[in-house]
Design an enzyme around this catalytic site. Sequence first.
Site, PDB file in Angstrom:
ATOM      1  N   SER A 180     -52.063  20.022  20.362  1.00 54.80           N
ATOM      2  CA  SER A 180     -53.345  20.483  20.896  1.00 54.80           C
ATOM      3  C   SER A 180     -53.432  21.997  21.007  1.00 54.80           C
ATOM      4  O   SER A 180     -54.530  22.542  21.006  1.00 54.80           O
ATOM      5  CB  SER A 180     -53.576  19.876  22.278  1.00 54.80           C
ATOM      6  N   GLU A 379     -63.572  19.417  27.704  1.00 57.57           N
ATOM      7  CA  GLU A 379     -62.529  18.563  27.129  1.00 57.57           C
ATOM      8  C   GLU A 379     -62.324  17.296  27.947  1.00 57.57           C
ATOM      9  O   GLU A 379     -62.141  17.350  29.163  1.00 57.57           O
ATOM     10  CB  GLU A 379     -61.188  19.313  27.085  1.00 57.57           C
ATOM     11  N   ASP A 384     -56.021  11.689  24.906  1.00 61.15           N
ATOM     12  CA  ASP A 384     -54.723  11.977  24.282  1.00 61.15           C
ATOM     13  C   ASP A 384     -53.567  11.532  25.173  1.00 61.15           C
ATOM     14  O   ASP A 384     -52.644  10.856  24.708  1.00 61.15           O
ATOM     15  CB  ASP A 384     -54.621  13.479  24.029  1.00 61.15           C
ATOM     16  N   HIS A 388     -50.741   8.817  24.262  1.00 63.24           N
ATOM     17  CA  HIS A 388     -49.290   9.033  24.290  1.00 63.24           C
ATOM     18  C   HIS A 388     -48.608   7.916  25.073  1.00 63.24           C
ATOM     19  O   HIS A 388     -47.568   7.415  24.665  1.00 63.24           O
ATOM     20  CB  HIS A 388     -48.952  10.366  24.952  1.00 63.24           C
ATOM     21  N   HIS A 541     -49.036  12.186  17.833  1.00 61.69           N
ATOM     22  CA  HIS A 541     -50.192  12.620  17.047  1.00 61.69           C
ATOM     23  C   HIS A 541     -49.960  12.265  15.584  1.00 61.69           C
ATOM     24  O   HIS A 541     -48.831  12.114  15.148  1.00 61.69           O
ATOM     25  CB  HIS A 541     -50.368  14.142  17.135  1.00 61.69           C
TER      26      HIS A 541
HETATM   27 ZN   LIG Z   1     -51.068  15.029  22.681  1.00 63.74          ZN
END
Ligand SMILES: [Zn+2]
Lengths: 581, 144
Positions: A180, A379, A384, A388, A541
């Site tokens: 990121s 954001e 994300d 994860h 990712h």
């Molecule tokens: Zn990440």
Amino acid sequence: MKTWTALGVCLLGLVATGAQAQTIYPLTRAEILAGSKFDFKVEFPGAPAQGAVKITINGQDPASVLGQSAKFVEKEDGGDHSAYWIRGAQIAKPGAYTVEASLGDKKATVQWEVFGTPERKAKNVVLFIGDGLSVAHRTAARMLSKGITEGRYNGELAMDDMPHMALVSTSGTDAIVTDSANAMSAYTTGHKSCVNALGVYCAKNKSTLDHPKVETIGELAKRRNGGMAVGVVTNSEIEDATPAGMVAHTRRRADYNDIVKMFHDVKPDVIMGGGSPNFLAKSTPGSKRTDDEDYIKKFEADGYKFVSTKQEMQAAAQAGSSKVLGLFNTSNIDGALDLKILKKGTVSKFPDQPDLVEQTKVALDVLSKNQNGFVLMVESARIDKYSHSLDSERAIYDTIMLDNAIKVAKDFAAKKEDTLIIVVGDHAHGVSIVGTYDDETPGNQLRDKLGIYADSKFPNYPAPNAEGYPEKVDVSRRLAMLFTAYPDYCETGRPYMNGENVPTVKAADGKTYVANEEYCKEPLAARRTGNLPLESNSGVHTADDLVLTAMGPGSEQFKARMENTRVFRVMATALGLGAGQ
Amino acid sequence: MLTRRRFSIGAVLALLSRPAKAAEWIAFDTLYKSFGVRGFEFSDRIVALKGQEVTLTGYMAPPLRAESTFFVLTREPLAICPFCQSDADWPVDIVVIHLKAETPLVSAGAKIAVSGRLEVGSSTDPDSGFVSQIRIVDASYRRV
Ligand SMILES: [Zn+2]
């Protein structure tokens, strides 16, 4: 592999072969906004003296082209290289630039394109980042928040209902899969860099703060167009990579304390997120600083209204504050599923946290007071983080929350149609909707319950509430949004009702990770042998392209496949941030 | 709230009524009485136990150095932290342990009970620059 090496050498225009050549920053094929600031650096291997090297830009002395004087550092940081520096360089004139750096018979060449911007089209830009937002997240959010009947969705997401779309590629200068920091840096500076880097190229410098810098859109907006307002809004720690990308210059995204200082240097008018410990003097219990600076006090001294709850935040907007610092959690703000439905996470500790939608409303209120327009980055960070942790439901609920925030911006933009709105992930995750888990299907293994093809019957989540969230998530027939890459863990095939999934724990060796046995005890839990390296503790990712959607003035530039750096270029062009105004 | 208050008064009374010999058990849940955005407040009991012998169970974080007298004790096993590269990423309620003697730190990831003298208040480790709020010094530990 060979082909690519050959192509690389060809692009660098190397005359001699063999030993490592000099490296020129910005790297070749850089697109540089006319008048933006950047650091020019050439690294010469073998630590030559200044007299042995020759550098030109379009055949001229770099100092005259870049408007600043040069500095030569022999054996930089005690290393086996010498460095030629021009810090704070600027090129006002658009066009093609060829940089040549020679050392003996070795010559390196790079090409830059300096681009100008035509007349300003947009007053404001709102950049929505779904961190890790991949296609499956969008699909799942649409299924849960709009519903699907006989194969047709019963409504559109705000992020889907936009006229322009592009595929965005996210690889960095160092690797096909990025993080990121580097991904956001591409959006905010227009330059590609490497994993962990924010607003800098990755050079040989020892200090993480010394690498060659490139200007961020936060900095540009502040000093162009008569001084625009800037907003940075997230539900992660405010120092985390995506929000930091608006202001920061460091090779290492973990430099949280330095990043707080960078926020204070740039002074975005609205700063909202979690992560308060890095703002507190080290003498304060709960601080994560290593010095005695109290940044909350510093911001207050600079005219910011500091707020730490939703109520305070909304009161600040109503009172007409023009600068707001909001820190609502010591860590990340709780995600939508915990905040709104399950009340898990840190909701009991921080009972009055705003959600991203309320934050966005206040940010638009405050920023739109600036007659010169604004750049706002919003954001949804935990899409994300939950991807994860292989926590599908939490990732989906935070995608719905992102969509609600987008709706707020669309309503704002509809009044004047002078706002460019962009929605995009920063990198992908390996997620896919494979079918549905159905508790009613006979069988005593989790895989027996997974309906695929004709058996992937429509899920039975209840109709969404007014905010678009189904209020029951542990239904009997639920989405199977699976992860392509994972460590050793136990899959339960169910939502995590007691808090975010923690798939792994550190092994006794302190380096590798093993399955968190807590979940292995659950009924039907399936032990998965990871396909990732043993050092991985979570999902990762991926290099997949992202879908970008956009609307408003300038959004017609988004089409076909684009490098992520082009998002910066479209924003800078729409706002007319280039030189010569 | 009431329970905690009664508990802390009880602890103080216990300390007053006899010389502190046996280590007092403390727990991660009761180190702080509030976790605000502007900082934390130590619990009354932790403040009262300053300088006393205490025992605390938690998880040994992977050590910064293999042979050391210094490690971090956390409430939960360290898990998700994709870019854990600095102490900025530690949970906020960690306790720093200084052992009596240098020991190979073989129990990383394991649940342990640490006993030693309680120190409370901000302190910066001169060697590593690590900032901590609560420490247990002259400590020893065992697996539980
Ligand atoms: Zn990440």
